[in-house]
Design a protein around this motif. Sequence first.
Motif, mmCIF file in Angstrom:
data_model
loop_
_atom_site.group_PDB
_atom_site.id
_atom_site.type_symbol
_atom_site.label_atom_id
_atom_site.label_comp_id
_atom_site.label_asym_id
_atom_site.label_seq_id
_atom_site.Cartn_x
_atom_site.Cartn_y
_atom_site.Cartn_z
ATOM 1 N N GLY A 78 -9.990 -6.038 -0.747
ATOM 2 C CA GLY A 78 -9.735 -7.166 0.141
ATOM 3 C C GLY A 78 -10.746 -8.286 -0.036
ATOM 4 N N ARG A 79 -12.007 -7.899 -0.187
ATOM 5 C CA ARG A 79 -13.046 -8.931 -0.328
ATOM 6 C C ARG A 79 -12.969 -9.607 -1.688
ATOM 7 N NH1 ARG A 79 -17.531 -5.224 0.468
ATOM 8 N NH2 ARG A 79 -15.886 -3.701 0.773
ATOM 9 N N GLY A 126 -8.712 -11.086 -1.849
ATOM 10 C CA GLY A 126 -8.171 -11.933 -0.788
ATOM 11 C C GLY A 126 -6.985 -11.359 -0.040
ATOM 12 N N THR A 127 -6.438 -10.251 -0.491
ATOM 13 C CA THR A 127 -5.349 -9.628 0.259
ATOM 14 C C THR A 127 -5.763 -8.210 0.633
ATOM 15 O OG1 THR A 127 -4.328 -8.913 -1.806
ATOM 16 C CG2 THR A 127 -3.477 -10.939 -0.843
ATOM 17 N N ASN A 128 -5.248 -7.754 1.749
ATOM 18 C CA ASN A 128 -5.613 -6.456 2.300
ATOM 19 C C ASN A 128 -4.677 -5.364 1.804
ATOM 20 O OD1 ASN A 128 -7.674 -5.937 4.133
ATOM 21 N ND2 ASN A 128 -6.769 -7.369 5.589
ATOM 22 N N LEU A 144 -2.207 -9.508 6.292
ATOM 23 C CA LEU A 144 -2.259 -9.598 4.834
ATOM 24 C C LEU A 144 -3.594 -10.160 4.353
ATOM 25 C CD1 LEU A 144 -0.901 -9.326 2.110
ATOM 26 C CD2 LEU A 144 0.141 -11.558 2.449
ATOM 27 N N ARG A 182 -10.683 -8.841 6.505
ATOM 28 C CA ARG A 182 -11.255 -8.382 5.236
ATOM 29 C C ARG A 182 -12.777 -8.302 5.294
ATOM 30 N NH1 ARG A 182 -10.656 -11.812 1.401
ATOM 31 N NH2 ARG A 182 -10.001 -13.552 2.712
#
Lengths: 388, 539
Positions: free
Chosen positions: A79-80, A83-85, B95, B99
């Motif tokens: 994610g880091r 940019g998407t989880n 989404l 984060r």
Amino acid sequence: MTPPTRRSYRVAIVGGGIVGLFTAYHLLRAGAGPVVVLERGFLSSGASGRNGGGVRQQWDTRATVRLMREAVGAWKRFGREFGTNVWFRQGGYLFLATTPDEVGRLHKVTEAVRAEGLDGRLLDATDVPRHAPALSLDGVLGATFLRTDGTLYPFPGVWGVYEAVRALGGEVCLGVEVTGVRIEGGRAVGLTTSAGPVDATTVVNAAGGWSADVSRLAGLAVPNVASRHEILATEPLKPFLDPMVIRLSDGLYFSQTMRGEVVGGLAVPHPTGTRAGVPTSVAFLGSMSRSLVRLVPALAPVGVLRAWSGYYDDTPDGFPVIGEDPRLPGFVHANGFSGHGFMLSPASSKRVAKAVMGEPTDLDPAQFSPGRFLDPHRAATPEGLQPG
Amino acid sequence: MDPAPDPRPGAGAPGPDLRSLRTRSTRYHRPRAPFCGVGYCTNCLVRVNGVPNVRACRTPFAPTDRVEVENAWPSSRFDLLAAFDVVFPHGIDTLRGFRRPAFARGFYQRVVRRLAGTGALPTPTRPVGTAPARTIETDVVIVGAGTAGRACAGAVVGAGGRPVVLEREPGAAAVDGAEVVVGTTAVFLPPPVLGRPFPFQLIASAPGGSATEVHARRVVVAVGGYDASLWFAGSDRPGVLTADGAERMHPAKRPGFHRAVVFGGGPRALEMLNRFPEHVDAVVAPGTIDPDVSRRASELDIPLYPRTLVLGALGRSRVERVRLTRRGGSSPTFEIPVDAVVLAHRRLPHAQLFFQAGARMAWRPDVGAYSPAIGACGETSVPGLFAAGEPAGAARPDDAVRSGEVAGAAVVAGGPSPSLPVAPAPEGRHELEGYYQEWLAAGPGPGKVVVCPCEDVLLPELLDATDRGYRGIEVIKRYTGLGTGLCQGRYCLPDALFVLAARERRPVPEVGYITQRPPVVPTSLGALAGLPEPGGPPP
């Protein structure tokens, strides 16, 4: 259709699934562009959008444990970095054994896992409810559990790497089909596609279930076989199950996603090859439901929401094929993941990128190289933990 | 169309009154009320005797049943978790949010995970077994005992056949000479295996959590259609419902609303005027209004608003007024005080079984939906599979009768050859294409636009996906989660096609097909577990 914008690339990658995209990403990061990824369908139309999202480090081969340990680190950072989880949730993997022979196999797995410094646990049947209270222990003799294994949501993985590749200047051509591999002077020099010819110094075959077809386009016989696997999702429920559960006896696997759905599958025999498309079978719906309800009786009234299927790219020993084909310079394999491509991709694609750039990798050739299948005297030890 | 039973309140059966039942949505705990009335949407889900996600609109209740509301605390009328709706006016970005920081990963996961899911793991108060499936073998199976299905069954019986008719509704009347199996929903029709004595194997879910398996030589699918949804701000608010829902859940004399807007200018809108003459305050249509609708409305002294956009349904716990504007761009917005919006603008055929069976599907701009490509007798591209009624394009009851009779005659005669005559592709644009273009241009309405009520997906999530270059319904579905909830996209994907066509500036068929995965409706694991073991004796 998004056609390629140039005629010539340093690397052309066949297949826009997670393996092809991650390979493009690592190549671009190393400055080995320009890179084009050619995808026949839409993003996530293949196994990258059809898998159950499992990520495990429990294997009976230490090299695979090591590779997956690296991949787990990458998924935690995903994610880091992208940019998407992907919502990589480390709820553990629980393997269930129902025969003394299976207990023995799990023993071996836990030895390999612990030898790599991971906290794999061999459990008695009575320890199982602590990790998954909803299970019926009928017939369970023993289990293993590794709490740093987990599950993720595959789609954002595809979006994140796709966006990163584009941000680094890579091209991802969607709706473009590769129709041939161009060979000159015994070297792969490019591709013919539905959008015209493309020149490339190196061609990467990351076509998943269709990789044997792509190798054949290059005149290469490979032992990869596409096998269709079915999967289903239930109505979303409030969280009740933390780990991914796998029963060795019938290959039943299931977990509860972040959205609450129970997602799982079970292998039912199908003819090999991709000609059948991706239908669902009555046999699967029946076998899967029977198996799941027997293990989790409380799920009997829960509705199946949808079922679908996808292709594994199986190799005879269950290990992926990574590296340049000794018979055709300029043609690099990144395939044969045998149902574990998504989880392995962050780690394996680094090695693929190195192979493309002609750098040495830390992979044992006897386990991962394309040449291993060409040696008639090779004593192959297949990966033993390949249920489902 | 299925025969309409008495709505529950009128029938006097126990169980929650569908006119006043309130539930909560999964992610934002928005107030919801029964919407579709025909067992597809998620707005009437309750927990019954410890079994989650039971559709109140299709369940016979016994006086001793324990009915609980799911997904709300302490109650569905006053739910503290609805704070999520207020705290996140623009939605929760699962989404790209959550984060950072790295150490909070586990905490975020626990919170987001708890917000997901409808209903908790079953704790059945009586045992739920797995009953073995019932197996039926027949020459001809007809799916649906509505107008077309009954006409078809009559034609087959008249020609000396004895068809099996599967009907989803529990109370369907008998057809002389046919075996009508009621309360049984066809959920899966795989492609036929040619060369077997019974090429078709149809799976249906039967009452009591069991399955029925029908082996047939030929299949006529006459499953009718349903009333579509519409996207606007607050379209998920209690008081907004489909014409199906109004018909099934609201007695003509004492509906659960007093002053409704009927949206639509065609035959379905006329039916609503005739059913609720005292309770309709306005007729609003996306395009022109049929003369017979205008005539009836003027008799009843009801104002007409043709070519009008619905911008929002406003109110607190339910619709209190609707905000509208005339199409064409520069008109001012205006509001009408009403307590219901009845969506009667568009009927879509149930097409899942055709798609599953491998039939060639075609975009029908006149209907605004995909339906099977058919020949003159309702034959599809799959040999032995026929369509009748709404999936065959029949819009009126007499058309449905005729299409049923024609398919019935063809199916007995052995059917026309499988070489499908190429029907001329219908041309033109559906009126909603231009409608949604103007709706997008008009900008966001007041409050959230929930485009997928099952999963609480918001319009900005979809617009963000197209802004980032994701194209096509298949990718947008996977990117946003739109259409992956309990209704499996019935009430969002048909509208998504038009909105994406407008955003991607290309015709609807290029935006893609809506893949329809089995089963047609959620079917319990217990029922499916009763299917025969593979490798058993072949039928």
